[in-house]
Design a protein around this motif. Sequence first.
Motif, short mmCIF file in Angstrom:
data_model
loop_
_atom_site.label_atom_id
_atom_site.label_comp_id
_atom_site.label_asym_id
_atom_site.label_seq_id
_atom_site.Cartn_x
_atom_site.Cartn_y
_atom_site.Cartn_z
N GLU A 32 47.00 -66.69 20.05
CA GLU A 32 48.06 -67.08 19.10
C GLU A 32 49.43 -66.74 19.66
O GLU A 32 50.39 -67.50 19.48
CB GLU A 32 47.85 -66.36 17.76
CG GLU A 32 48.78 -66.86 16.65
CD GLU A 32 50.17 -66.25 16.69
OE1 GLU A 32 51.15 -66.99 16.42
OE2 GLU A 32 50.30 -65.06 17.02
N TYR B 274 55.50 -74.01 18.89
CA TYR B 274 54.67 -73.88 17.69
C TYR B 274 55.25 -74.70 16.55
O TYR B 274 56.47 -74.69 16.31
CB TYR B 274 54.59 -72.40 17.25
CG TYR B 274 53.76 -71.54 18.17
CD1 TYR B 274 53.01 -72.08 19.21
CD2 TYR B 274 53.72 -70.17 18.00
CE1 TYR B 274 52.24 -71.29 20.05
CE2 TYR B 274 52.96 -69.36 18.84
CZ TYR B 274 52.23 -69.92 19.86
OH TYR B 274 51.48 -69.14 20.68
N TYR B 275 54.36 -75.41 15.88
CA TYR B 275 54.77 -76.24 14.75
C TYR B 275 54.94 -75.37 13.51
O TYR B 275 54.27 -74.36 13.35
CB TYR B 275 53.73 -77.33 14.50
CG TYR B 275 54.20 -78.46 13.64
CD1 TYR B 275 55.04 -79.44 14.15
CD2 TYR B 275 53.82 -78.54 12.30
CE1 TYR B 275 55.49 -80.49 13.34
CE2 TYR B 275 54.25 -79.59 11.50
CZ TYR B 275 55.09 -80.55 12.02
OH TYR B 275 55.53 -81.59 11.22
N GLY C 74 48.90 -70.37 23.18
CA GLY C 74 48.64 -71.15 21.98
C GLY C 74 47.20 -71.59 21.91
O GLY C 74 46.77 -72.46 22.67
N ASN D 115 59.52 -73.94 12.96
CA ASN D 115 59.17 -74.49 14.26
C ASN D 115 59.75 -73.56 15.32
O ASN D 115 60.90 -73.11 15.19
CB ASN D 115 59.80 -75.87 14.45
CG ASN D 115 59.30 -76.89 13.46
OD1 ASN D 115 58.28 -77.50 13.66
ND2 ASN D 115 60.05 -77.06 12.37
N GLU E 142 45.91 -75.29 18.71
CA GLU E 142 45.74 -76.73 19.03
C GLU E 142 44.41 -77.01 19.73
O GLU E 142 43.67 -77.90 19.30
CB GLU E 142 46.91 -77.21 19.88
CG GLU E 142 48.10 -77.67 19.07
CD GLU E 142 49.09 -78.46 19.91
OE1 GLU E 142 49.33 -79.64 19.58
OE2 GLU E 142 49.61 -77.90 20.88
N TYR F 105 49.96 -75.65 13.59
CA TYR F 105 49.28 -76.83 14.09
C TYR F 105 48.05 -77.17 13.26
O TYR F 105 47.71 -78.35 13.08
CB TYR F 105 48.88 -76.63 15.56
CG TYR F 105 50.04 -76.72 16.51
CD1 TYR F 105 50.73 -77.92 16.68
CD2 TYR F 105 50.47 -75.62 17.23
CE1 TYR F 105 51.80 -78.01 17.55
CE2 TYR F 105 51.54 -75.70 18.10
CZ TYR F 105 52.21 -76.90 18.26
OH TYR F 105 53.27 -76.99 19.11
N GLU G 117 54.34 -69.24 14.22
CA GLU G 117 52.89 -69.02 14.17
C GLU G 117 52.20 -70.31 14.57
O GLU G 117 52.48 -71.36 14.00
CB GLU G 117 52.46 -68.65 12.73
CG GLU G 117 51.81 -67.30 12.58
CD GLU G 117 50.37 -67.25 13.02
OE1 GLU G 117 49.84 -68.30 13.44
OE2 GLU G 117 49.78 -66.16 12.94
N ASP G 118 51.27 -70.24 15.52
CA ASP G 118 50.64 -71.50 15.93
C ASP G 118 49.63 -72.00 14.91
O ASP G 118 49.09 -73.10 15.05
CB ASP G 118 50.03 -71.40 17.33
CG ASP G 118 48.72 -70.64 17.40
OD1 ASP G 118 48.40 -69.88 16.47
OD2 ASP G 118 48.02 -70.79 18.42
#
Length: 371
Positions: free
Chosen positions: A127, A287-288, A131, A174, A134, A325, A321-322
């Motif tokens: 994390e 990260y989204y 990442g 983001n 995803e 996604y 925070e990933d």
Amino acid sequence: MTSEQWVTIRRDLHQIPELGFQEYKTQAYLLEYIKSLPQDHITITPWETGIFVYVEGTEGHQTVAYRTDIDGLPIAEATDLPFQSTHDGRMHACGHDLHMTIALGALTDIVHHRPANNVLFLFQPAEEGPGGAEPMLASEPMQSYQPDYVFALHVDPKGPVGTVSSKPGLLFANTSELFIDFYGRGGHAAYPHETKDMMMAASAFNMQVQQVVGRMVDPLKSAVVTLGKMEAGTVQNIIPEHARVEGTIRTTDADSMTAVKQSIEQLLAGIEKRYSCQTTVDYGANYYMVNNDAEYVERFKQAIAKTNVTYQEANAAMTGEDFGYMLKELPGFMFWLGVDSEHGLHTSRLNPKEDAIEVGIEAVVAMIREG
């Protein structure tokens, strides 16, 4: 399991922090515990350095996914705790040791008292970088289980023990890493006219990039560009031929992230002309945003109302925070768990209150059983 046993597990995990996709000891420890549980209705699937654990519900009309992160950070611990990290320069400085322990606690409850729904526990690596959300989301096990929604928690050092907090919509921003290299011509300090000074170029960029947010981003939206590291030169009387700056970009919507990156690239094009240099830019890990589904936040509030835990409304934060996604592809939410630590996330002295472990277990199990 008693509270003391959960504390023991947390402390075991705290001593073996590992970086993203290197969580070999952590995975082995988790698997040993998970395999000690009754196996009648569960399926264990290792993936990379993470794990999928599927628990078949008594009815199985839908599948609820719960995600925990399992990696540590490249930080030297300075807590002086008797159970501090045994891995030099590595620490669970973001609370992932608590996250994992809570996930094991919730899994234990669910295995022994199966709910109507199927439950998929995601022990996600990496994390903190590069990442893991995803690739885990796109993996074959995830695609085969097809969860209906997903949720997760994150420890909140400022929140009191006994509380959780969340909100509909944006919770985390983001985020993007930012690495820029400047290449020119070095030389003797006495002959600056024969050089292309990259300390000057990088310094000019550092000053000008602060205008990006103020003039290139919609003032009704939020963004921040922070440069936290700059490297240039070797000794005091040599003009450096190379400089590097490192930082982060954070925005509250995806369009603003695109706009900020475009503005940075335009600014660098101007720097290249002004200082006769070349530049390269690398955005590293991106990260989204964590965008919570209002319906599931409301369900969570209803579930918490039936427990001894207190729900509070959260504010949006510029943290990243990933898990975002996963929420981009699946409905769901993330919530904060109060752990009352004097020191914050990503610091060498983070020391969450261990009483929060059982609070987290209760909150997670309540949501799973809410459906």
